[in-house]
Design a protein around this motif. Sequence first.
Motif, PDB file in Angstrom:
ATOM      1  N   TYR A 256      -0.892 -10.868   0.621  1.00 17.59           N
ATOM      2  CA  TYR A 256      -1.650 -10.211   1.839  1.00 17.59           C
ATOM      3  C   TYR A 256      -2.484 -11.469   2.639  1.00 17.59           C
ATOM      4  CZ  TYR A 256      -1.289  -5.459   0.384  1.00 17.59           C
ATOM      5  OH  TYR A 256      -0.767  -4.063   0.165  1.00 17.59           O
ATOM      6  N   GLN A 257      -3.032 -12.485   1.890  1.00 18.68           N
ATOM      7  CA  GLN A 257      -3.709 -13.355   2.557  1.00 18.68           C
ATOM      8  C   GLN A 257      -2.865 -14.552   2.800  1.00 18.68           C
ATOM      9  OE1 GLN A 257      -5.681 -11.445   0.106  1.00 18.68           O
ATOM     10  NE2 GLN A 257      -6.237 -10.499   2.147  1.00 18.68           N
TER      11      GLN A 257
ATOM     12  N   ARG B 250      -3.304  -4.617  -9.148  1.00 18.45           N
ATOM     13  CA  ARG B 250      -3.379  -5.558  -8.010  1.00 18.45           C
ATOM     14  C   ARG B 250      -4.044  -6.950  -9.105  1.00 18.45           C
ATOM     15  NH1 ARG B 250      -1.607  -4.646  -3.422  1.00 18.45           N
ATOM     16  NH2 ARG B 250      -1.988  -2.749  -2.548  1.00 18.45           N
TER      17      ARG B 250
ATOM     18  N   SER C 297      -3.191 -11.416  -3.240  1.00 20.94           N
ATOM     19  CA  SER C 297      -3.785 -12.502  -2.489  1.00 20.94           C
ATOM     20  C   SER C 297      -2.808 -13.228  -1.964  1.00 20.94           C
ATOM     21  CB  SER C 297      -4.708 -13.289  -3.297  1.00 20.94           C
ATOM     22  OG  SER C 297      -6.222 -12.665  -3.463  1.00 20.94           O
TER      23      SER C 297
ATOM     24  N   LEU D 281      -7.287  -3.093   5.565  1.00 22.25           N
ATOM     25  CA  LEU D 281      -6.061  -3.654   5.473  1.00 22.25           C
ATOM     26  C   LEU D 281      -4.720  -3.115   5.526  1.00 22.25           C
ATOM     27  CD1 LEU D 281      -5.756  -7.033   4.406  1.00 22.25           C
ATOM     28  CD2 LEU D 281      -7.940  -5.834   3.820  1.00 22.25           C
ATOM     29  N   GLU D 282      -4.836  -1.858   5.194  1.00 22.56           N
ATOM     30  CA  GLU D 282      -3.768  -0.746   5.157  1.00 22.56           C
ATOM     31  C   GLU D 282      -3.593  -0.616   6.591  1.00 22.56           C
ATOM     32  OE1 GLU D 282      -4.608   1.906   1.105  1.00 22.56           O
ATOM     33  OE2 GLU D 282      -5.708   2.545   2.925  1.00 22.56           O
TER      34      GLU D 282
ATOM     35  N   PHE E 244     -11.851 -11.925  -1.981  1.00 25.32           N
ATOM     36  CA  PHE E 244     -10.948 -11.575  -2.897  1.00 25.32           C
ATOM     37  C   PHE E 244     -10.922 -12.368  -4.432  1.00 25.32           C
ATOM     38  CE2 PHE E 244      -8.554  -9.170   0.359  1.00 25.32           C
ATOM     39  CZ  PHE E 244      -8.888  -7.864   0.076  1.00 25.32           C
TER      40      PHE E 244
ATOM     41  N   LYS F 233       1.224   2.632  -7.332  1.00 23.33           N
ATOM     42  CA  LYS F 233       0.595   1.654  -8.438  1.00 23.33           C
ATOM     43  C   LYS F 233      -0.382   2.276  -9.395  1.00 23.33           C
ATOM     44  CE  LYS F 233      -0.913  -1.487  -6.060  1.00 23.33           C
ATOM     45  NZ  LYS F 233      -1.393  -0.442  -5.163  1.00 23.33           N
TER      46      LYS F 233
ATOM     47  N   LEU G 280     -13.043  -4.318   2.410  1.00 26.31           N
ATOM     48  CA  LEU G 280     -12.186  -3.280   2.798  1.00 26.31           C
ATOM     49  C   LEU G 280     -12.531  -2.249   3.702  1.00 26.31           C
ATOM     50  CD1 LEU G 280     -10.440  -2.219  -0.713  1.00 26.31           C
ATOM     51  CD2 LEU G 280      -9.814  -3.763   1.201  1.00 26.31           C
TER      52      LEU G 280
ATOM     53  N   ARG H 291     -12.169 -11.641  -8.158  1.00 30.45           N
ATOM     54  CA  ARG H 291     -11.242 -12.004  -9.024  1.00 30.45           C
ATOM     55  C   ARG H 291     -11.757 -12.948 -10.266  1.00 30.45           C
ATOM     56  NH1 ARG H 291      -6.809 -12.698  -5.948  1.00 30.45           N
ATOM     57  NH2 ARG H 291      -6.474 -10.761  -6.173  1.00 30.45           N
TER      58      ARG H 291
ATOM     59  N   ASP I 256       0.818  -1.227  -0.003  1.00 24.61           N
ATOM     60  CA  ASP I 256      -0.106  -0.038  -0.047  1.00 24.61           C
ATOM     61  C   ASP I 256       0.820   1.276   0.109  1.00 24.61           C
ATOM     62  OD1 ASP I 256      -2.790  -1.004   0.251  1.00 24.61           O
ATOM     63  OD2 ASP I 256      -1.582  -2.133   1.870  1.00 24.61           O
TER      64      ASP I 256
ATOM     65  N   ARG J 167     -15.689  -5.423  -2.927  1.00 31.49           N
ATOM     66  CA  ARG J 167     -14.585  -4.582  -2.465  1.00 31.49           C
ATOM     67  C   ARG J 167     -14.894  -3.688  -1.293  1.00 31.49           C
ATOM     68  NH1 ARG J 167     -10.239  -1.681  -4.711  1.00 31.49           N
ATOM     69  NH2 ARG J 167      -9.888   0.192  -3.517  1.00 31.49           N
TER      70      ARG J 167
HETATM   71  P1  TYD Z   1      -6.008  -0.986  -3.372  1.00 30.43           P
HETATM   72  O1  TYD Z   1      -7.041  -1.132  -4.420  1.00 30.43           O
HETATM   73  O2  TYD Z   1      -4.501  -0.938  -3.846  1.00 30.43           O
HETATM   74  O3  TYD Z   1      -6.118   0.094  -2.386  1.00 30.43           O
HETATM   75  P2  TYD Z   1      -6.328   1.565  -2.492  1.00 30.43           P
HETATM   76  O4  TYD Z   1      -7.206   1.778  -3.909  1.00 30.43           O
HETATM   77  O5  TYD Z   1      -7.085   2.161  -1.253  1.00 30.43           O
HETATM   78  O6  TYD Z   1      -4.898   2.252  -2.701  1.00 30.43           O
HETATM   79  O7  TYD Z   1      -6.293  -2.338  -2.399  1.00 30.43           O
HETATM   80  C1  TYD Z   1      -7.105  -2.393  -1.446  1.00 30.43           C
HETATM   81  C2  TYD Z   1      -6.552  -3.288  -0.269  1.00 30.43           C
HETATM   82  O8  TYD Z   1      -6.713  -4.562  -0.551  1.00 30.43           O
HETATM   83  C3  TYD Z   1      -4.990  -3.195   0.020  1.00 30.43           C
HETATM   84  O9  TYD Z   1      -4.648  -3.088   1.048  1.00 30.43           O
HETATM   85  C4  TYD Z   1      -4.526  -4.742  -0.493  1.00 30.43           C
HETATM   86  C5  TYD Z   1      -5.699  -5.434  -0.355  1.00 30.43           C
HETATM   87  N1  TYD Z   1      -5.862  -6.593  -1.341  1.00 30.43           N
HETATM   88  C6  TYD Z   1      -5.698  -7.964  -0.507  1.00 30.43           C
HETATM   89  O10 TYD Z   1      -5.737  -7.966   0.661  1.00 30.43           O
HETATM   90  N2  TYD Z   1      -5.830  -8.864  -1.361  1.00 30.43           N
HETATM   91  C7  TYD Z   1      -6.050  -8.830  -2.458  1.00 30.43           C
HETATM   92  O11 TYD Z   1      -6.174 -10.011  -3.286  1.00 30.43           O
HETATM   93  C8  TYD Z   1      -6.268  -7.725  -3.003  1.00 30.43           C
HETATM   94  C9  TYD Z   1      -6.662  -7.694  -4.690  1.00 30.43           C
HETATM   95  C10 TYD Z   1      -6.202  -6.612  -2.393  1.00 30.43           C
END
Ligand code: TYD
Length: 214
Positions: A108-109, A100, A105, A160-161, A74, A20, A58, A78, A16, A54
């Motif tokens: 993060y997961q 992403r 995944s 997540l952030e 997630f 990107k 989130l 996808r 994060d 989403r």
């Molecule tokens: P992101 O869209 O990059 O956040 P933002 O638009 O707020 O910058 O991603 C959202 C959050 O989801 C980020 O913390 C990462 C998380 N994430 C996962 O944990 N697993 C996944 O498979 C994906 C696609 C995102």
Amino acid sequence: MPDQRPGLFIAFEGGDGAGKSTQAARLAEALELLGFSVLRTREPGGTPIGEKLRSLVLDHGHGTIDPRTEALMFAASRAAHASQVIRPALAQGSVVITDRYIDSSVAYQGAGRDLGTVDVRRLNEWATEGLEPDLTVLLDVHPGDGRDRRTAGDVAEDRLESEPDDFHARIRAAFLELAEARPETYLVLPAQDAIEDLAAQILGRVRDLLGSRT
Ligand code: TYD
């Protein structure tokens, strides 16, 4: 093994606050100027059901979401994205740029939530019927820098952030491991480099890929 398709599939990955979205937008603009048909999309999201998933996964306020539920949400987002958006665009010859994809995944997961990178990859291969990017651009960000960047404005951190720095450190290590395992399909760049330099390097690599296909 990438399946036969006329388009090119590019994923942007990274922690994060890596920048990107900025680089995905720059690449899309540059390719459009060169005359390519480009589809820019993101995960989680990209379809109506994906955007609903989403906000469920989130936003704060949906109570506890256990790690397996999170991974499946997630993956569900996808699956819709791959079948309804990405595959059709690739079949039409577009360059698809996603903010992403599966590696998020896995990192993060799989690593962050400790579900195991192998299991999470397998789940997502099933969800996408094996649709892999031709190139993954990994913007490598130090967890502390990422937090500084994303809290610089007024935007609140999502579920997540707002995890602690050691969670983000596990994610960073997992991304780098994925790139090391298959260097031919990754471009790894330090996220703190100048926006212009990063954009030029990314465009250079993508043009090479596009050139080698014609
Ligand atoms: P992101 O869209 O990059 O956040 P933002 O638009 O707020 O910058 O991603 C959202 C959050 O989801 C980020 O913390 C990462 C998380 N994430 C996962 O944990 N697993 C996944 O498979 C994906 C696609 C995102």
